[in-house]
Scaffold this motif. Structure first.
Motif, PDB file in Angstrom:
ATOM      1  N   THR A   1       0.831  -1.206   0.000  1.00 26.20           N
ATOM      2  CA  THR A   1       0.000   0.000   0.000  1.00 26.20           C
ATOM      3  C   THR A   1       0.861   1.249   0.000  1.00 26.20           C
ATOM      4  N   ALA A   2       1.922   1.239   0.793  1.00 24.85           N
ATOM      5  CA  ALA A   2       2.788   2.415   0.904  1.00 24.85           C
ATOM      6  C   ALA A   2       3.565   2.664  -0.382  1.00 24.85           C
ATOM      7  N   ILE A   3       4.101   1.612  -0.997  1.00 26.17           N
ATOM      8  CA  ILE A   3       4.933   1.815  -2.190  1.00 26.17           C
ATOM      9  C   ILE A   3       4.074   2.228  -3.377  1.00 26.17           C
ATOM     10  N   LEU A   4       2.897   1.628  -3.531  1.00 26.60           N
ATOM     11  CA  LEU A   4       2.007   2.057  -4.613  1.00 26.60           C
ATOM     12  C   LEU A   4       1.487   3.465  -4.351  1.00 26.60           C
ATOM     13  N   GLY A   5       1.198   3.763  -3.084  1.00 27.13           N
ATOM     14  CA  GLY A   5       0.769   5.107  -2.731  1.00 27.13           C
ATOM     15  C   GLY A   5       1.848   6.136  -3.022  1.00 27.13           C
ATOM     16  N   ALA A   6       3.118   5.780  -2.782  1.00 31.00           N
ATOM     17  CA  ALA A   6       4.223   6.696  -3.054  1.00 31.00           C
ATOM     18  C   ALA A   6       4.347   6.967  -4.553  1.00 31.00           C
ATOM     19  N   VAL A   7       4.174   5.925  -5.364  1.00 31.03           N
ATOM     20  CA  VAL A   7       4.211   6.090  -6.825  1.00 31.03           C
ATOM     21  C   VAL A   7       3.108   7.047  -7.273  1.00 31.03           C
ATOM     22  N   ILE A   8       1.895   6.771  -6.819  1.00 31.06           N
ATOM     23  CA  ILE A   8       0.743   7.578  -7.238  1.00 31.06           C
ATOM     24  C   ILE A   8       0.885   9.017  -6.758  1.00 31.06           C
ATOM     25  N   ALA A   9       1.273   9.206  -5.510  1.00 29.18           N
ATOM     26  CA  ALA A   9       1.414  10.552  -4.964  1.00 29.18           C
ATOM     27  C   ALA A   9       2.501  11.332  -5.695  1.00 29.18           C
ATOM     28  N   ASP A  10       3.623  10.678  -5.978  1.00 32.44           N
ATOM     29  CA  ASP A  10       4.737  11.357  -6.633  1.00 32.44           C
ATOM     30  C   ASP A  10       4.338  11.884  -8.004  1.00 32.44           C
ATOM     31  N   LEU A  11       3.658  11.071  -8.786  1.00 39.71           N
ATOM     32  CA  LEU A  11       3.352  11.452 -10.163  1.00 39.71           C
ATOM     33  C   LEU A  11       2.083  12.294 -10.279  1.00 39.71           C
ATOM     34  N   CYS A  12       1.132  12.075  -9.395  1.00 40.39           N
ATOM     35  CA  CYS A  12      -0.119  12.846  -9.477  1.00 40.39           C
ATOM     36  C   CYS A  12       0.000  14.221  -8.834  1.00 40.39           C
TER      37      CYS A  12
END
Length: 302
Positions: free
Chosen positions: A286-297
């Protein structure tokens, strides 16, 4: 092949569930949520930003429908095994309350709807990946692989990782670099994740006759395998910074998340707190996918 805390909660025996509750349980909502998050992350890394809302919702809807239908088929195929496993004790009464025929009919309707929606509104490549995920989970993994090999968690991770390519191919070419990296990350995450689950429920798997790694190779071997897999999860996410669209801030976050997961696994395995270690694996994903999404969005916003 994902399992989440929501899908493995232990409950006391009680009355037969209502139709709505039974359907909800058999759809494995925790797994559906996880693959949907992975699908959206695949869209984000493929686009390098938040994807357009309408296409994204159509793609995610197809993933949700297919994942829910596949989970129901999995429950029907595993219904005799599940009778011997306390952690999934609510699934058998749910099937009994609905009837096997109704469950299968509902599952096929969901899967068909997902494929039609994807074919007409998402794309051929995404639909092919969607069909591959359904077939590999229900037939290859459920019927064959997990019943025969203690290494099933490795190749069995394919259906759980394909949502990344489904999402990615909805906004970019089918085998774009960034979604492929995220696909590999998902493949690497699933074996240690499942091995932690099998450590926590060894006796149930023994009763069910499923040859999971701890029963065949022992707890110490499995713990080493888990830590080795968790070690790969420290460095692999950095490829999205080196070869993908993510920033140095994502890379720093990924290192912290990965090291925290590895250290947590080491500590919890040493104390034989296998269930907590399994939960920490869900938190990592959850954290790593959330970091990807947050970084790019959020980069475009700020």
């Amino acid at each position: 092949m994902m399992e989440t805390a929501a899908d493995t909660v232990q409950v006391k025996e009680g009355a037969a569930p209502s139709t709505g509750v039974a359907l909800f349980l058999l759809m494995k909502p925790g797994i559906v949520a996880a693959v949907t998050l992975a699908g959206y992350a695949g869209m984000v890394v493929a686009a390098g930003a938040a994807p357009p809302a309408a296409p994204a919702l159509l793609c995610l809807a197809s993933i949700v429908l297919a994942a829910a239908g596949s989970a129901m088929i999995n429950n029907v195929l595993d219904r005799r095994i599940d009778l011997l496993m306390e952690r999934v004790q609510r699934r058998s009464p749910a099937i009994a309350a609905l009837g096997t025929g109704r469950v299968v009919t509902c599952a096929l309707a969901l899967i068909t709807s997902a494929l039609v929606l994807s074919a007409f509104h998402v794309g051929i490549a995404a639909t092919a990946f969607l069909l591959g995920a359904v077939a590999s989970y229900t037939l290859y993994y459920t019927l064959y692989l997990k019943r025969r090999s203690h290494w099933a968690a490795i190749l069995g991770g394919i259906p759980g990782a394909l949502p990344v390519l489904i999402g990615g191919s909805s906004v970019a070419p089918p085998f774009a670099t960034a979604p492929l990296i995220l696909f590999i990350l998902m493949l690497l995450w699933q074996p240690p994740h499942f091995w932690l689950l099998s450590l926590a429920h060894q006796e149930e798997y023994r009763r069910a006759g499923i040859p999971v790694l701890p029963l065949v190779k022992g707890e110490k071997f499995t713990a080493v395998a888990v830590l080795s897999g968790a070690g790969l999860l420290v460095c692999t996410p950095l490829l999205l910074w080196v070869y993908g669209p993510c920033s140095k801030w994502y890379a720093a976050s990924a290192v912290v998340i990965g090291i925290s997961f590895w250290g947590g696994c080491w500590l919890l395995l040493a104390k034989r707190l296998y269930r907590w270690a399994f939960t920490s694996s869900i938190a990592y994903l959850t954290a790593i996918l959330g970091a990807v999404i947050a970084d790019l969005c959020l980069r475009r916003v700020f």
